[in-house]
Design a protein around this motif. Structure first.
Motif, PDB file in Angstrom:
ATOM      1  N   PHE A  37       0.851  -1.185   0.000  1.00 37.01           N
ATOM      2  CA  PHE A  37       0.000   0.000   0.000  1.00 37.01           C
ATOM      3  C   PHE A  37       0.889   1.237   0.000  1.00 37.01           C
ATOM      4  O   PHE A  37       2.086   1.166   0.290  1.00 37.01           O
ATOM      5  CB  PHE A  37      -0.906   0.009   1.232  1.00 37.01           C
ATOM      6  CG  PHE A  37      -1.888  -1.122   1.282  1.00 37.01           C
ATOM      7  CD1 PHE A  37      -3.049  -1.086   0.526  1.00 37.01           C
ATOM      8  CD2 PHE A  37      -1.654  -2.227   2.080  1.00 37.01           C
ATOM      9  CE1 PHE A  37      -3.961  -2.130   0.568  1.00 37.01           C
ATOM     10  CE2 PHE A  37      -2.552  -3.282   2.142  1.00 37.01           C
ATOM     11  CZ  PHE A  37      -3.715  -3.231   1.372  1.00 37.01           C
ATOM     12  N   ALA A  38       0.308   2.380  -0.313  1.00 37.86           N
ATOM     13  CA  ALA A  38       1.038   3.638  -0.211  1.00 37.86           C
ATOM     14  C   ALA A  38       1.472   3.852   1.236  1.00 37.86           C
ATOM     15  O   ALA A  38       0.873   3.296   2.164  1.00 37.86           O
ATOM     16  CB  ALA A  38       0.160   4.791  -0.692  1.00 37.86           C
TER      17      ALA A  38
ATOM     18  N   GLY B  54      -1.874 -10.093 -10.689  1.00 43.39           N
ATOM     19  CA  GLY B  54      -3.172  -9.475 -10.951  1.00 43.39           C
ATOM     20  C   GLY B  54      -4.202  -9.874  -9.910  1.00 43.39           C
ATOM     21  O   GLY B  54      -4.997  -9.045  -9.454  1.00 43.39           O
ATOM     22  N   ARG B  55      -4.206 -11.138  -9.509  1.00 46.50           N
ATOM     23  CA  ARG B  55      -5.129 -11.603  -8.466  1.00 46.50           C
ATOM     24  C   ARG B  55      -4.804 -10.945  -7.120  1.00 46.50           C
ATOM     25  O   ARG B  55      -5.712 -10.500  -6.409  1.00 46.50           O
ATOM     26  CB  ARG B  55      -5.023 -13.126  -8.358  1.00 46.50           C
ATOM     27  CG  ARG B  55      -5.787 -13.755  -7.190  1.00 46.50           C
ATOM     28  CD  ARG B  55      -7.278 -13.756  -7.415  1.00 46.50           C
ATOM     29  NE  ARG B  55      -7.659 -14.538  -8.554  1.00 46.50           N
ATOM     30  CZ  ARG B  55      -7.844 -15.868  -8.551  1.00 46.50           C
ATOM     31  NH1 ARG B  55      -7.651 -16.565  -7.442  1.00 46.50           N
ATOM     32  NH2 ARG B  55      -8.228 -16.489  -9.654  1.00 46.50           N
ATOM     33  N   ILE B  56      -3.524 -10.885  -6.774  1.00 48.08           N
ATOM     34  CA  ILE B  56      -3.116 -10.296  -5.493  1.00 48.08           C
ATOM     35  C   ILE B  56      -3.502  -8.821  -5.413  1.00 48.08           C
ATOM     36  O   ILE B  56      -4.061  -8.362  -4.406  1.00 48.08           O
ATOM     37  CB  ILE B  56      -1.597 -10.475  -5.286  1.00 48.08           C
ATOM     38  CG1 ILE B  56      -1.269 -11.953  -5.020  1.00 48.08           C
ATOM     39  CG2 ILE B  56      -1.092  -9.603  -4.140  1.00 48.08           C
ATOM     40  CD1 ILE B  56       0.216 -12.268  -5.036  1.00 48.08           C
ATOM     41  N   LEU B  57      -3.224  -8.068  -6.468  1.00 52.43           N
ATOM     42  CA  LEU B  57      -3.547  -6.634  -6.461  1.00 52.43           C
ATOM     43  C   LEU B  57      -5.054  -6.412  -6.386  1.00 52.43           C
ATOM     44  O   LEU B  57      -5.528  -5.472  -5.722  1.00 52.43           O
ATOM     45  CB  LEU B  57      -2.954  -5.953  -7.691  1.00 52.43           C
ATOM     46  CG  LEU B  57      -1.422  -5.960  -7.793  1.00 52.43           C
ATOM     47  CD1 LEU B  57      -0.965  -5.255  -9.069  1.00 52.43           C
ATOM     48  CD2 LEU B  57      -0.772  -5.309  -6.583  1.00 52.43           C
ATOM     49  N   SER B  58      -5.816  -7.242  -7.067  1.00 53.93           N
ATOM     50  CA  SER B  58      -7.270  -7.149  -6.985  1.00 53.93           C
ATOM     51  C   SER B  58      -7.749  -7.431  -5.565  1.00 53.93           C
ATOM     52  O   SER B  58      -8.611  -6.717  -5.028  1.00 53.93           O
ATOM     53  CB  SER B  58      -7.901  -8.132  -7.979  1.00 53.93           C
ATOM     54  OG  SER B  58      -9.308  -8.157  -7.846  1.00 53.93           O
ATOM     55  N   ASP B  59      -7.203  -8.475  -4.934  1.00 53.77           N
ATOM     56  CA  ASP B  59      -7.564  -8.799  -3.545  1.00 53.77           C
ATOM     57  C   ASP B  59      -7.286  -7.630  -2.616  1.00 53.77           C
ATOM     58  O   ASP B  59      -8.130  -7.237  -1.790  1.00 53.77           O
ATOM     59  CB  ASP B  59      -6.767 -10.012  -3.054  1.00 53.77           C
ATOM     60  CG  ASP B  59      -7.198 -11.320  -3.693  1.00 53.77           C
ATOM     61  OD1 ASP B  59      -8.269 -11.355  -4.330  1.00 53.77           O
ATOM     62  OD2 ASP B  59      -6.449 -12.300  -3.558  1.00 53.77           O
ATOM     63  N   LEU B  60      -6.081  -7.070  -2.726  1.00 54.04           N
ATOM     64  CA  LEU B  60      -5.697  -5.965  -1.845  1.00 54.04           C
ATOM     65  C   LEU B  60      -6.597  -4.756  -2.054  1.00 54.04           C
ATOM     66  O   LEU B  60      -6.956  -4.056  -1.100  1.00 54.04           O
ATOM     67  CB  LEU B  60      -4.236  -5.574  -2.091  1.00 54.04           C
ATOM     68  CG  LEU B  60      -3.173  -6.617  -1.727  1.00 54.04           C
ATOM     69  CD1 LEU B  60      -1.792  -6.124  -2.154  1.00 54.04           C
ATOM     70  CD2 LEU B  60      -3.177  -6.911  -0.228  1.00 54.04           C
TER      71      LEU B  60
ATOM     72  N   ILE C  97      -4.752   2.789  -1.752  1.00 54.31           N
ATOM     73  CA  ILE C  97      -3.809   2.943  -2.862  1.00 54.31           C
ATOM     74  C   ILE C  97      -2.885   1.733  -2.856  1.00 54.31           C
ATOM     75  O   ILE C  97      -2.062   1.553  -1.953  1.00 54.31           O
ATOM     76  CB  ILE C  97      -2.959   4.229  -2.716  1.00 54.31           C
ATOM     77  CG1 ILE C  97      -3.855   5.462  -2.546  1.00 54.31           C
ATOM     78  CG2 ILE C  97      -2.037   4.389  -3.922  1.00 54.31           C
ATOM     79  CD1 ILE C  97      -3.102   6.725  -2.166  1.00 54.31           C
ATOM     80  N   VAL C  98      -3.030   0.855  -3.833  1.00 55.54           N
ATOM     81  CA  VAL C  98      -2.236  -0.368  -3.932  1.00 55.54           C
ATOM     82  C   VAL C  98      -1.187  -0.185  -5.018  1.00 55.54           C
ATOM     83  O   VAL C  98      -1.487   0.326  -6.106  1.00 55.54           O
ATOM     84  CB  VAL C  98      -3.137  -1.578  -4.249  1.00 55.54           C
ATOM     85  CG1 VAL C  98      -2.303  -2.843  -4.427  1.00 55.54           C
ATOM     86  CG2 VAL C  98      -4.166  -1.768  -3.142  1.00 55.54           C
TER      87      VAL C  98
ATOM     88  N   LEU D 171      -9.802  -4.660  -3.274  1.00 53.00           N
ATOM     89  CA  LEU D 171     -11.205  -4.856  -2.909  1.00 53.00           C
ATOM     90  C   LEU D 171     -11.391  -5.234  -1.443  1.00 53.00           C
ATOM     91  O   LEU D 171     -12.417  -4.886  -0.839  1.00 53.00           O
ATOM     92  CB  LEU D 171     -11.823  -5.943  -3.789  1.00 53.00           C
ATOM     93  CG  LEU D 171     -11.864  -5.639  -5.291  1.00 53.00           C
ATOM     94  CD1 LEU D 171     -12.442  -6.817  -6.050  1.00 53.00           C
ATOM     95  CD2 LEU D 171     -12.665  -4.371  -5.577  1.00 53.00           C
ATOM     96  N   HIS D 172     -10.423  -5.926  -0.863  1.00 56.41           N
ATOM     97  CA  HIS D 172     -10.603  -6.466   0.485  1.00 56.41           C
ATOM     98  C   HIS D 172      -9.568  -5.982   1.496  1.00 56.41           C
ATOM     99  O   HIS D 172      -9.707  -6.261   2.692  1.00 56.41           O
ATOM    100  CB  HIS D 172     -10.571  -7.997   0.442  1.00 56.41           C
ATOM    101  CG  HIS D 172     -11.447  -8.588  -0.627  1.00 56.41           C
ATOM    102  ND1 HIS D 172     -12.817  -8.388  -0.660  1.00 56.41           N
ATOM    103  CD2 HIS D 172     -11.154  -9.351  -1.708  1.00 56.41           C
ATOM    104  CE1 HIS D 172     -13.321  -9.013  -1.709  1.00 56.41           C
ATOM    105  NE2 HIS D 172     -12.334  -9.597  -2.363  1.00 56.41           N
ATOM    106  N   GLY D 173      -8.529  -5.302   1.014  1.00 57.61           N
ATOM    107  CA  GLY D 173      -7.482  -4.838   1.921  1.00 57.61           C
ATOM    108  C   GLY D 173      -6.552  -5.935   2.386  1.00 57.61           C
ATOM    109  O   GLY D 173      -5.688  -5.714   3.231  1.00 57.61           O
ATOM    110  N   ARG D 174      -6.681  -7.111   1.832  1.00 58.99           N
ATOM    111  CA  ARG D 174      -5.848  -8.249   2.210  1.00 58.99           C
ATOM    112  C   ARG D 174      -5.865  -9.269   1.074  1.00 58.99           C
ATOM    113  O   ARG D 174      -6.668  -9.176   0.145  1.00 58.99           O
ATOM    114  CB  ARG D 174      -6.360  -8.926   3.489  1.00 58.99           C
ATOM    115  CG  ARG D 174      -7.801  -9.436   3.374  1.00 58.99           C
ATOM    116  CD  ARG D 174      -8.247 -10.182   4.611  1.00 58.99           C
ATOM    117  NE  ARG D 174      -7.435 -11.364   4.857  1.00 58.99           N
ATOM    118  CZ  ARG D 174      -7.607 -12.534   4.251  1.00 58.99           C
ATOM    119  NH1 ARG D 174      -8.579 -12.684   3.355  1.00 58.99           N
ATOM    120  NH2 ARG D 174      -6.826 -13.564   4.529  1.00 58.99           N
ATOM    121  N   THR D 175      -4.967 -10.259   1.153  1.00 55.06           N
ATOM    122  CA  THR D 175      -4.941 -11.350   0.196  1.00 55.06           C
ATOM    123  C   THR D 175      -4.569 -12.630   0.919  1.00 55.06           C
ATOM    124  O   THR D 175      -3.864 -12.606   1.934  1.00 55.06           O
ATOM    125  CB  THR D 175      -3.935 -11.076  -0.944  1.00 55.06           C
ATOM    126  OG1 THR D 175      -3.937 -12.181  -1.858  1.00 55.06           O
ATOM    127  CG2 THR D 175      -2.531 -10.857  -0.412  1.00 55.06           C
TER     128      THR D 175
END
Length: 394
Positions: free
Chosen positions: A338-339, A365-371, A349-350, A373-377
């Motif tokens: 995150f920033a 791409g999956r990890i960034l989407s998780d972070l 901000i990821v 939308l959910h703030g975690r992965t």
């Protein structure tokens, strides 16, 4: 009227499009802004082929490769074009060398820890099996059969076409971001063509990362590389190679480490691509990026091919470059975080920054989407959470 989105992705290369692909799967209204054109070769997406490999000196990187495999299989379902050609991965050379790619012995230990099968080789085995020649007798190697050549262009095209077909994704090229303002929990992102708002930002502009994060009040500690790459014509049509990397000690200004790709149908058939894994004249800023390789790097690569590879004309018939930013943190190729906390709304901000991630495109791409939308992965990214070391306030 300002267009509003759930997420704006800044940077439309392989990683940005993979993020949009995963966001669309979660029905997030997504805008992708690309400063150049989609499918350009002005950043780290340059070049057609990439190596997919499982050998790494760190168990967590081996785990990353294993986790990426089923996601590559899922992305393959989106296209009839083969995205990977399985040819195996060969690591060989001086077993005492510790390089930017690690060490052969450490890679063997990491593969064993993750129960990945591989074959240990002596110098003569490498020469007889893989068409190399005149290697020092002390050299050793490991061969892992699940290595592959990635058709990076087809991968990016597949992700772009999936985004174009999605009702949840808007794509805008020639859209260099010139301003980012915050109003409460809302971001206003400006390009010369318009302003857009969102609640979440994903920054994936590759080596142009500082141009974007400076708009948020910080910068990164990076090294810029203009990596050379050469194509050598096959003189023996029966000669084949896997993807490979050779570990050797530097010789004066010559980094003396090289890697290569086999002949593939999608990237100059009849040619083998070999590249130096060192840069003799690093760049200090993106504006210095050039498509013309360093002549000394080409000369050293040609000489290595002449001395140690069978069935090739040692004169490079084509040469290219790949522009990439690397972290100043040793042995940390990928930064996912995150920033920094001093940036308002920083957890929305990821950031993906630095390195080559071609082998991990669908996974990141999956990890960034998780972070986003959910703030975690669910994936372990503790080794890549390096923002506290490479982000610095202006």
């Amino acid at each position: 009227m300002i267009d509003t989105f759930d997420v704006i992705v800044i940077g439309g290369g392989a990683i940005g499009l993979a993020t949009a692909y995963n966001l669309a799967g979660n029905k997030a209204k997504t805008l992708v802004l690309e400063r150049f054109t989609f499918l350009n070769e002005l950043g780290s997406s340059a070049g057609v082929s990439r190596q997919f490999r499982i050998p790494y000196p760190e168990p967590y990187m081996v785990e990353m490769a294993l986790k990426a495999t089923p996601l590559w299989d899922a992305l393959q379902e989106e296209t009839d074009k083969p995205l990977r050609e399985f040819v195996g991965t060969l690591w060989f050379g001086d077993p005492t060398v510790h390089s930017t790619e690690g060490n052969i012995g450490a890679a063997e230990t990491a593969l064993q820890a993750k129960k990945v099968k591989f074959t240990t080789l002596k110098a003569r085995d490498i020469e007889e099996r893989f068409n190399f020649r005149d290697l020092p007798s002390t050299y050793v190697g490991l061969f892992q059969p699940n290595g592959a050549s990635i058709d990076l262009k087809a991968t990016i095209e597949t992700l772009l076409q999936a985004s174009q077909a999605s009702p949840h994704v808007t794509l805008k090229e020639d859209s260099r971001v010139v301003g980012i303002r915050q109003r409460g929990k809302t971001f206003e992102v400006s390009t010369r063509h318009g302003t857009y708002t969102c609640e979440k930002l994903v920054l994936t502009p590759g080596p142009y990362i500082d141009e974007v994060v400076r708009l948020l009040g910080f910068e990164t500690k990076l090294i810029y590389w203009n990596m050379s790459s050469c194509y050598f014509k096959k003189t023996d049509p029966n000669v084949t190679y896997p993807t490979w990397f050779v570990f050797q000690n530097p010789v004066h200004t010559n980094g003396n480490q090289f890697y290569g790709f086999p002949e593939v149908s999608w990237d100059r058939p009849g040619y083998i691509r070999t590249a130096p894994d060192f840069v003799m004249k690093p760049l200090t800023e993106p504006s210095q990026r050039t498509s013309v390789p360093n002549v000394d790097e080409l000369r050293y690569t040609s000489e290595w091919v002449r001395r140690h590879m069978r069935g090739l004309d040692p004169k490079p018939h084509f040469a290219t470059t790949c522009f990439v930013a690397l972290s100043e943190e040793q042995n940390k190729e990928l930064i996912i975080d995150f920033a920094p906390p001093y940036v308002h709304n920083h957890t929305n901000i990821v950031i993906y920054a630095t390195g080559w991630a071609g082998k991990f495109v669908p996974l990141i791409g999956r990890i960034l989407s998780d972070l986003t939308l959910h703030g975690r992965t669910d994936y372990d990214i503790s080794e890549f959470r390096m923002g506290d070391k490479i982000f610095a306030p202006l």
